[in-house]
Enzyme design. Structure first.
Site, short mmCIF file in Angstrom:
data_model
loop_
_atom_site.label_atom_id
_atom_site.label_comp_id
_atom_site.label_asym_id
_atom_site.label_seq_id
_atom_site.Cartn_x
_atom_site.Cartn_y
_atom_site.Cartn_z
N LYS A 103 -26.78 63.65 -10.81
CA LYS A 103 -27.06 62.52 -11.54
C LYS A 103 -28.21 61.81 -10.82
O LYS A 103 -28.30 61.80 -9.74
CB LYS A 103 -25.75 61.84 -11.48
CG LYS A 103 -25.77 60.89 -12.80
CD LYS A 103 -25.17 61.78 -13.89
CE LYS A 103 -25.03 60.88 -15.06
NZ LYS A 103 -24.19 61.69 -16.21
N GLY A 214 -18.15 51.94 -28.17
CA GLY A 214 -19.52 52.40 -27.81
C GLY A 214 -20.24 53.07 -29.18
O GLY A 214 -19.39 53.85 -29.93
N GLY A 216 -23.77 54.33 -29.15
CA GLY A 216 -24.86 55.09 -28.84
C GLY A 216 -24.85 56.50 -29.27
O GLY A 216 -24.01 56.88 -30.35
N ASN A 217 -25.61 57.22 -28.49
CA ASN A 217 -25.56 58.65 -28.88
C ASN A 217 -24.22 59.30 -28.76
O ASN A 217 -24.01 60.21 -30.01
CB ASN A 217 -26.61 59.59 -28.03
CG ASN A 217 -26.67 60.97 -28.45
OD1 ASN A 217 -27.08 61.13 -29.53
ND2 ASN A 217 -26.37 61.90 -27.47
N GLY A 219 -20.97 57.79 -28.98
CA GLY A 219 -19.99 57.16 -29.94
C GLY A 219 -20.41 57.22 -31.51
O GLY A 219 -19.54 57.34 -32.21
N1 GLU Z 1 -25.50 62.89 -19.30
C1 GLU Z 1 -24.44 63.75 -19.91
C2 GLU Z 1 -23.22 63.79 -18.93
O1 GLU Z 1 -22.71 62.71 -18.49
C3 GLU Z 1 -25.18 65.03 -19.88
C4 GLU Z 1 -25.61 65.84 -18.77
C5 GLU Z 1 -26.66 67.26 -19.22
O2 GLU Z 1 -26.87 67.44 -20.11
O3 GLU Z 1 -27.16 67.64 -18.37
O4 GLU Z 1 -22.35 64.89 -19.19
#
Ligand code: GLU
Length: 409
Positions: A103, A214, A216-217, A219
């Site tokens: 991350k 939420g 956003g994308n 929610g």
């Molecule tokens: N940010 C998203 C998650 O927390 C997607 C991560 C991704 O697509 O690599 O799962």
């Protein structure tokens, strides 16, 4: 104060109590393989120089390249990014896709940046991280406050630095820059497939009432998909606050309202509600789809939902988990419920590496098959071990990671 990484480790300990794993394995799974911190200098529009802090935590790559989004948030820090990276490793394992966990983040409130500044900070993150990224090394994606447009800048910057033209180093890109059909809605749609697979075991009726924290994308898409499939969304919120409308919210109309007024408040026929009070509304299904640490030891007792689907990462603390478990409120954990996003990200990576472009129908069918299958695996494990879905999902994921690391269980 709830430190998300400490929460993640106590989730691990809770799972270990139900099914014991080798001590050495737990030791390895409790620390990331690599943590990178960088400074990102940005010349702002007014000529001032600002220096931002950026992160990438590469947690575990036993099952494939590190994979996970990049978060832009004023409260993002290394503890949060570390927890999110850990959850990514488990998430990819629980749905059995060939990826590890990572991350990234930048401590910044992107709402205060101009578009030019946003592009500069995004390209700066890539320049600082380029050495540790690549299609077979680490593949970032969007997360809170990061968009396809940002992924487009990032993949372009990475191509300039590395010469890699596969575009497979970032996912969640715009379609014309190598993105996948279906990626935008994938987390919400995936959550819906998981929900539909599990709800019959917990007697949640079709047409049930739904509350979503939420907009956003994640929610927003979840709201659309649940409404389209006959559920009644009675409340939702964004970072400024929420609204309730007991006879059901028309999500499309609400999106238009927010676009025009910049807020959900005032939506015709609704009343305002705070983000905290929204979590305590009487409803069948509660979907936290914003940030971590929303349901804690302090408010878990007041939750009245009959079923919880975690589309955010880490919205429920381990203490709150205990309280909800005692209250017999089933919780579908984030690492399963929101895995649709990374699953379609993996499809995107596969398409980029093989120069293919799959139809939206193909993407969604593959997504559905994977999530239905793995939801059943997690449910069966919970039944056989007489535990909750979080602990069973952890155990399924830990078994897969452990065997990829060469442990015999
Ligand atoms: N940010 C998203 C998650 O927390 C997607 C991560 C991704 O697509 O690599 O799962």
């Amino acid at each position: 104060m709830n430190n998300p990484f400490e929460n993640a480790l106590s989730q691990l300990a809770r799972a270990q109590k139900v099914q014991a794993f080798p001590e050495q394995f737990l030791k390895q799974l409790s620390v990331p393989m690599r943590e990178v911190r960088i400074s990102i200098p940005v010349v702002m529009d007014d000529g001032r120089l600002e220096v931002y802090e950026g992160y990438r935590v590469q947690f575990n790559n036993a099952r494939g390249p590190y994979k996970g989004g990049i978060r832009y948030h004023q409260n993002a820090d290394i503890h949060e990014v570390k927890a999110l990276a850990f959850w990514m490793a488990l998430k990819c394992a629980v749905v059995n896709i060939p990826m590890g966990g990572g991350k990234g983040g930048i401590t910044v409130d992107p709402k205060k940046l101009s578009k030019t500044e946003l592009e500069k900070i995004s390209r700066g993150w890539v320049r600082g991280m380029a050495d540790v990224l690549g299609p077979k090394k680490d593949v970032p994606a969007p997360d809170v406050n990061t968009t396809p447009e940002i992924m487009g800048w990032m993949v372009d910057e990475f191509a300039k630095i590395s010469g890699d033209t596969t575009r497979a180093t970032f996912t969640g890109k715009p379609i014309e820059l190598g993105g996948s059909e279906g990626r935008g809605a994938a987390t919400g749609l995936g959550g819906y497939y998981v929900f539909e697979t599990l709800r019959e075991f917990y007697s949640v009726p079709n047409g049930a009432t739904v509350v979503i924290q939420g907009f956003g994308n994640v929610g927003g898409h979840a709201g659309e998909i649940f409404s389209k499939n006959g559920y009644k969304v009675i409340a939702t919120s964004d970072s400024k606050g929420g609204i309730v409308k007991e006879d059901g919210i028309d999500i499309g109309a609400l999106e238009a309202w927010k676009k025009e007024h910049g807020t959900l408040s005032g939506f015709p026929g609704s009343r305002d509600i705070s983000n905290e009070a929204l979590l305590e509304l009487l409803c069948d299904v509660l979907i936290p789809a914003a940030l971590e640490n929303q349901i804690t030891a302090e408010n878990a007792d007041r939750v009245q939902a009959k079923f919880i689907l975690e589309l955010a990462n880490g919205p429920i603390t381990p203490e709150a988990d205990e309280i909800l478990f005692a209250k017999h409120i089933p919780v579908v954990p984030d690492i399963l419920a929101n895995a649709g996003g990374v699953t379609v990200s993996t499809f995107e990576w596969q398409q980029n590496l093989s120069s293919e472009h799959w139809s939206e129908e193909d993407v969604n069918t593959k997504l559905k098959n994977i999530l239905m299958r793995e939801s059943r695996v997690v449910h069966e494990k919970a039944v056989s071990l007489k535990t909750d879905l979080r602990r069973s999902a952890f155990i399924v994921a830990m078994e897969r990671i452990a065997s990829a690391m060469g442990y015999t269980l």
